[in-house]
Design an enzyme around this catalytic site. Structure first.
Site, PDB file in Angstrom:
ATOM      1  N   GLU A   1      -2.416  -9.981   7.585  1.00  0.00           N
ATOM      2  CA  GLU A   1      -2.487 -10.634   6.276  1.00  0.00           C
ATOM      3  C   GLU A   1      -1.129 -11.247   5.971  1.00  0.00           C
ATOM      4  OE1 GLU A   1      -3.983  -7.363   3.753  1.00  0.00           O
ATOM      5  OE2 GLU A   1      -5.922  -8.368   3.869  1.00  0.00           O
TER       6      GLU A   1
ATOM      7  N   CYS B   1       0.942   2.352   2.197  1.00  0.00           N
ATOM      8  CA  CYS B   1       0.557   2.605   3.586  1.00  0.00           C
ATOM      9  C   CYS B   1       1.709   2.409   4.538  1.00  0.00           C
ATOM     10  CB  CYS B   1      -0.591   1.688   3.974  1.00  0.00           C
ATOM     11  SG  CYS B   1      -0.156  -0.041   3.788  1.00  0.00           S
TER      12      CYS B   1
ATOM     13  N   ASN C   1      -3.699   1.472  -5.016  1.00  0.00           N
ATOM     14  CA  ASN C   1      -2.231   1.581  -5.032  1.00  0.00           C
ATOM     15  C   ASN C   1      -1.514   0.269  -5.276  1.00  0.00           C
ATOM     16  OD1 ASN C   1      -2.981   0.638  -2.500  1.00  0.00           O
ATOM     17  ND2 ASN C   1      -1.325   1.709  -1.441  1.00  0.00           N
TER      18      ASN C   1
ATOM     19  N   GLU D   1      -6.930  -3.155   6.925  1.00  0.00           N
ATOM     20  CA  GLU D   1      -5.549  -2.671   6.715  1.00  0.00           C
ATOM     21  C   GLU D   1      -5.669  -1.203   6.352  1.00  0.00           C
ATOM     22  OE1 GLU D   1      -3.648  -6.273   7.538  1.00  0.00           O
ATOM     23  OE2 GLU D   1      -2.926  -4.219   7.348  1.00  0.00           O
TER      24      GLU D   1
HETATM   25  N1  LIG Z   1      -3.604   1.025   4.106  1.00  0.00           N
HETATM   26  C1  LIG Z   1      -3.409   1.115   2.823  1.00  0.00           C
HETATM   27  O1  LIG Z   1      -2.761   0.271   2.211  1.00  0.00           O
HETATM   28  C2  LIG Z   1      -3.978   2.255   2.088  1.00  0.00           C
HETATM   29  C3  LIG Z   1      -4.240   3.429   2.725  1.00  0.00           C
HETATM   30  N2  LIG Z   1      -4.763   4.474   2.033  1.00  0.00           N
HETATM   31  C4  LIG Z   1      -4.995   5.744   2.715  1.00  0.00           C
HETATM   32  O2  LIG Z   1      -6.249   6.276   2.277  1.00  0.00           O
HETATM   33  C5  LIG Z   1      -6.062   7.579   1.771  1.00  0.00           C
HETATM   34  C6  LIG Z   1      -7.004   7.841   0.642  1.00  0.00           C
HETATM   35  O3  LIG Z   1      -6.744   6.886  -0.392  1.00  0.00           O
HETATM   36  P1  LIG Z   1      -7.960   6.289  -1.096  1.00  0.00           P
HETATM   37  O4  LIG Z   1      -7.625   5.347  -2.166  1.00  0.00           O
HETATM   38  O5  LIG Z   1      -8.871   7.417  -1.448  1.00  0.00           O
HETATM   39  O6  LIG Z   1      -8.548   5.389   0.054  1.00  0.00           O
HETATM   40  P2  LIG Z   1     -10.069   5.062   0.297  1.00  0.00           P
HETATM   41  O7  LIG Z   1     -10.119   4.453   1.629  1.00  0.00           O
HETATM   42  O8  LIG Z   1     -10.916   6.225  -0.027  1.00  0.00           O
HETATM   43  O9  LIG Z   1     -10.398   3.925  -0.820  1.00  0.00           O
HETATM   44  C7  LIG Z   1     -10.038   2.589  -0.599  1.00  0.00           C
HETATM   45  C8  LIG Z   1     -11.140   1.709  -1.210  1.00  0.00           C
HETATM   46  O10 LIG Z   1     -12.356   1.933  -0.506  1.00  0.00           O
HETATM   47  C9  LIG Z   1     -13.388   2.328  -1.423  1.00  0.00           C
HETATM   48  N3  LIG Z   1     -14.317   3.213  -0.741  1.00  0.00           N
HETATM   49  C10 LIG Z   1     -14.254   4.553  -0.618  1.00  0.00           C
HETATM   50  N4  LIG Z   1     -15.292   4.999   0.117  1.00  0.00           N
HETATM   51  C11 LIG Z   1     -16.033   3.909   0.453  1.00  0.00           C
HETATM   52  C12 LIG Z   1     -17.244   3.691   1.198  1.00  0.00           C
HETATM   53  N5  LIG Z   1     -17.899   4.697   1.769  1.00  0.00           N
HETATM   54  N6  LIG Z   1     -17.709   2.423   1.334  1.00  0.00           N
HETATM   55  C13 LIG Z   1     -17.049   1.395   0.773  1.00  0.00           C
HETATM   56  N7  LIG Z   1     -15.899   1.515   0.061  1.00  0.00           N
HETATM   57  C14 LIG Z   1     -15.414   2.770  -0.097  1.00  0.00           C
HETATM   58  C15 LIG Z   1     -12.622   2.978  -2.547  1.00  0.00           C
HETATM   59  O11 LIG Z   1     -13.416   3.009  -3.713  1.00  0.00           O
HETATM   60  P3  LIG Z   1     -13.143   4.152  -4.820  1.00  0.00           P
HETATM   61  O12 LIG Z   1     -11.666   4.384  -4.881  1.00  0.00           O
HETATM   62  O13 LIG Z   1     -13.704   3.579  -6.066  1.00  0.00           O
HETATM   63  O14 LIG Z   1     -13.879   5.344  -4.315  1.00  0.00           O
HETATM   64  C16 LIG Z   1     -11.431   2.047  -2.663  1.00  0.00           C
HETATM   65  O15 LIG Z   1     -11.808   0.894  -3.368  1.00  0.00           O
HETATM   66  C17 LIG Z   1      -4.615   7.605   1.329  1.00  0.00           C
HETATM   67  O16 LIG Z   1      -4.145   8.930   1.309  1.00  0.00           O
HETATM   68  C18 LIG Z   1      -3.951   6.770   2.381  1.00  0.00           C
HETATM   69  O17 LIG Z   1      -3.725   7.575   3.514  1.00  0.00           O
HETATM   70  C19 LIG Z   1      -5.102   4.354   0.722  1.00  0.00           C
HETATM   71  C20 LIG Z   1      -4.831   3.181   0.037  1.00  0.00           C
HETATM   72  C21 LIG Z   1      -4.220   2.053   0.669  1.00  0.00           C
HETATM   73  O1  LIG Z   2      -1.430  -1.112   0.831  1.00  0.00           O
HETATM   74  C1  LIG Z   2      -0.233  -0.953   0.754  1.00  0.00           C
HETATM   75  O2  LIG Z   2       0.312   0.133   0.718  1.00  0.00           O
HETATM   76  C2  LIG Z   2       0.581  -2.217   0.719  1.00  0.00           C
HETATM   77  O3  LIG Z   2       0.167  -3.030   1.793  1.00  0.00           O
HETATM   78  C3  LIG Z   2       2.025  -1.925   0.828  1.00  0.00           C
HETATM   79  S1  LIG Z   2       3.008  -3.343   0.669  1.00  0.00           S
HETATM   80  O4  LIG Z   2       2.253  -4.544   1.084  1.00  0.00           O
HETATM   81  O5  LIG Z   2       3.399  -3.435  -0.754  1.00  0.00           O
HETATM   82  O6  LIG Z   2       4.136  -3.065   1.539  1.00  0.00           O
END
Ligand SMILES: NC(=O)C1=CN([C@@H]2O[C@H](COP(=O)(O)OP(=O)(O)OC[C@H]3O[C@@H](n4cnc5c(N)ncnc54)[C@H](OP(=O)(O)O)[C@@H]3O)[C@@H](O)[C@H]2O)C=CC1
Ligand SMILES: O=C(O)[C@H](O)CS(=O)(=O)O
Length: 483
Positions: free
Chosen positions: A464, A290, A157, A256
């Site tokens: 962070e 997030c 994202n 995070e």
């Molecule tokens: N805190 C934040 O900023 C974020 C939170 N989210 C939350 O996560 C939900 C799902 O989003 P999503 O992108 O699928 O998040 P994921 O946690 O599935 O993916 C985040 C990263 O982790 C990798 N990953 C996935 N599974 C594994 C594993 N078993 N071991 C190591 N790395 C792994 C993914 O790789 P790959 O994508 O290549 O599978 C990606 O690079 C969202 O709906 C949201 O709720 C998501 C993004 C950011």
């Molecule tokens: O992972 C995210 O969604 C980002 O931390 C959001 S922000 O840093 O752009 O607020």
């Protein structure tokens, strides 16, 4: 597809290991969520190649740590400048692989570069201590030293800024770095890496390993004893997996994770400011952040006017491809994301929610969902308990401060929360009562390199950005000297 890049070589499908660009044996298609077109065939590397990258980072560590903080800062500042000099190309690559509107992508590049600048400066202020001895012949000194090889796993994202927020403090502290970007968005990472090498990063200091085997590549980062720190942004579910895997070597962790942000509007709030704040907090990145407002609580006195104004503003938003400057809402990242948004909408409406704006897929394409406002949300609705990660704003009416704080805190998550009031006493009471790592008061935009970003409870570990952000990449050594 042509991205009209000023520097086409920044569209880099290969991975970076020890200063060499690696095509690998296999490829993983990178598709544009706006159109479904393939924009590149990225290197699809294996766990064995991840081990090579970790070895390269380990070998490059001593020389990088031996540089002065000023020398590292100078290289980081050149990287910062190159990111901004190439902002348009980096933004176009980002929008093409992730979908966000181009104006937001330009903003993300500047946001990412701001972390590189911030930690170039912070790295020169990693001070130790000299403590008065506990005995006449003893002197106590505290040194701070780089932890070593840092592994990084980042989401789709914010494919530039989430890496920048991790690689900048790591390199500034004297660590070396192995980054594994999400399979769907590797190109922002490799473009950044090309510019990092142009800036003068030595071979092996920065490595980017692209590939589809997220579990296998991640497991190698967690279990390889040469990796002393793992930093992750993504779902809480994956965060738990990584935490378990890192237990083997007691690898230091920053997480995070997911959120479920409440957005609270009290009767004494500035209505228009609250509406604009809700739009920023809810629909930025199409709701795919997030820290997006996941549920909106409005007190009785303002509820009806707020719902009407928010509905009007959201209905006027334009949906379409991110490369078209006139669009505010781009596509969702993939079909699972669309399915989750649709399921949340169907559940809410099925329980009696009232549709105020949007509420359906857009005719722009299979991954576009119209920005949506729902009112009369019933207890037990999934939208209140789960992170939607999409452009739906559920509005809930509330009566008292006590009631809304209890509802806001009733979640396993604790990343961001927002509230609007013009009452001074309420500002302090509510800010202190909310169980979140980040609280926005009368603002819907909270993210900046100067501030500590991170959550409590199931939203993660560590911070962070800010002056705190470099601590996780340092080890404290206590020296007791007999003199
Ligand atoms: N805190 C934040 O900023 C974020 C939170 N989210 C939350 O996560 C939900 C799902 O989003 P999503 O992108 O699928 O998040 P994921 O946690 O599935 O993916 C985040 C990263 O982790 C990798 N990953 C996935 N599974 C594994 C594993 N078993 N071991 C190591 N790395 C792994 C993914 O790789 P790959 O994508 O290549 O599978 C990606 O690079 C969202 O709906 C949201 O709720 C998501 C993004 C950011
Ligand atoms: O992972 C995210 O969604 C980002 O931390 C959001 S922000 O840093 O752009 O607020």
């Amino acid at each position: 597809m042509s991205l009209d890049l000023a520097r086409p070589e920044l569209l880099e499908p290969r991975a970076l290991i020890a200063g060499a660009w690696i095509a690998g044996q296999n490829r993983s298609d990178v598709t544009n969520p706006a159109t479904g077109e393939v924009i590149a065939h990225a290197a699809d590397l294996t766990a064995a190649e991840m081990r090579q990258a970790i070895d390269a980072a380990h070998d490059a560590g001593p020389a990088w740590a031996a540089r002065t903080a000023r020398e590292r800062a100078d290289i980081l500042m050149r990287w910062h400048d190159l990111m901004l000099d190439n902002q348009e190309d980096l933004a176009r690559i980002l929008t093409a692989e992730m979908g966000k509107p181009i104006a937001e992508a330009r903003g993300e590049i500047a946001y990412g570069a701001s972390f590189i600048r911030w930690f170039a400066e912070e790295g020169r202020r990693v001070y130790g201590d000299i403590i008065p001895g506990h005995q006449p012949d003893k002197r106590i000194m505290v040194l701070k030293q780089p932890i070593g090889v840092v592994g990084s796993i980042t989401p789709w994202n914010f494919p530039n800024a989430m890496i920048a927020r991790k690689v900048a403090p790591a390199l500034a502290a004297g660590c070396t770095f192995v980054g594994r970007p999400a399979e769907s968005t590797p190109l922002s990472a490799t473009a950044m890496a090309r510019l990092g090498h142009e800036a003068g990063l030595p071979d092996g200091v920065l490595n980017i390993v692209t590939g589809s085997d997220s579990a296998g590549l991640g497991a190698e980062l967690c279990r390889n004893p040469k990796v002393r720190k793992l930093t992750f942004t993504g779902s809480t579910e994956v965060g738990r997996i990584l935490m378990r895997q890192c237990a083997q070597n007691i690898t230091k962790l920053s997480l995070e994770l997911g959120g479920n942000a409440p957005f609270i509007v009290f009767d004494d709030a500035d209505l228009e400011a609250a509406v604009q704040g809700a739009i920023m907090a809810k629909y930025r990145n199409g709701g795919q952040t997030c820290v997006c407002a996941n549920r909106i609580y409005v007190q009785d006195g303002l509820h009806d006017a707020f719902v009407e104004r928010l509905g009007e503003a959201v209905a006027a938003m334009k949906v379409g491809p991110g490369l078209d400057e006139t669009n505010q809402i781009g596509p969702l990242i993939d079909q699972p994301a669309m399915d989750k948004v649709q399921a949340h909408l169907d559940d809410a409406v099925g329980r009696g929610a009232r549709l105020v704006a949007g509420g359906r897929r857009s005719d722009q394409g299979p991954l576009y969902f119209e920005p949506t406002v729902l009112a009369d949300i019933q207890p037990g609705t999934r939208l209140l308990a789960e992170e939607t990660f999409g452009p739906i704003a559920p509005v809930v009416r509330f009566h008292s401060e006590t009631e809304v704080i209890a509802m806001a805190n009733a979640t396993e998550f604790g990343l961001a929360a927002y509230f609007y009031t013009r009452d001074l006493g309420r500002s302090w009471r509510v800010a202190e009562a909310l169980e979140y790592g980040i609280v926005g008061l009368n603002t819907g935009l909270i993210s900046t390199a100067e501030a500590p970003f991170g959550g409590v409870k199931a939203s993660g570990l560590g911070r962070e950005g800010s002056r705190y952000g470099i601590d996780d990449f340092l080890e404290i050594k206590y020296l007791c000297a007999a003199v």
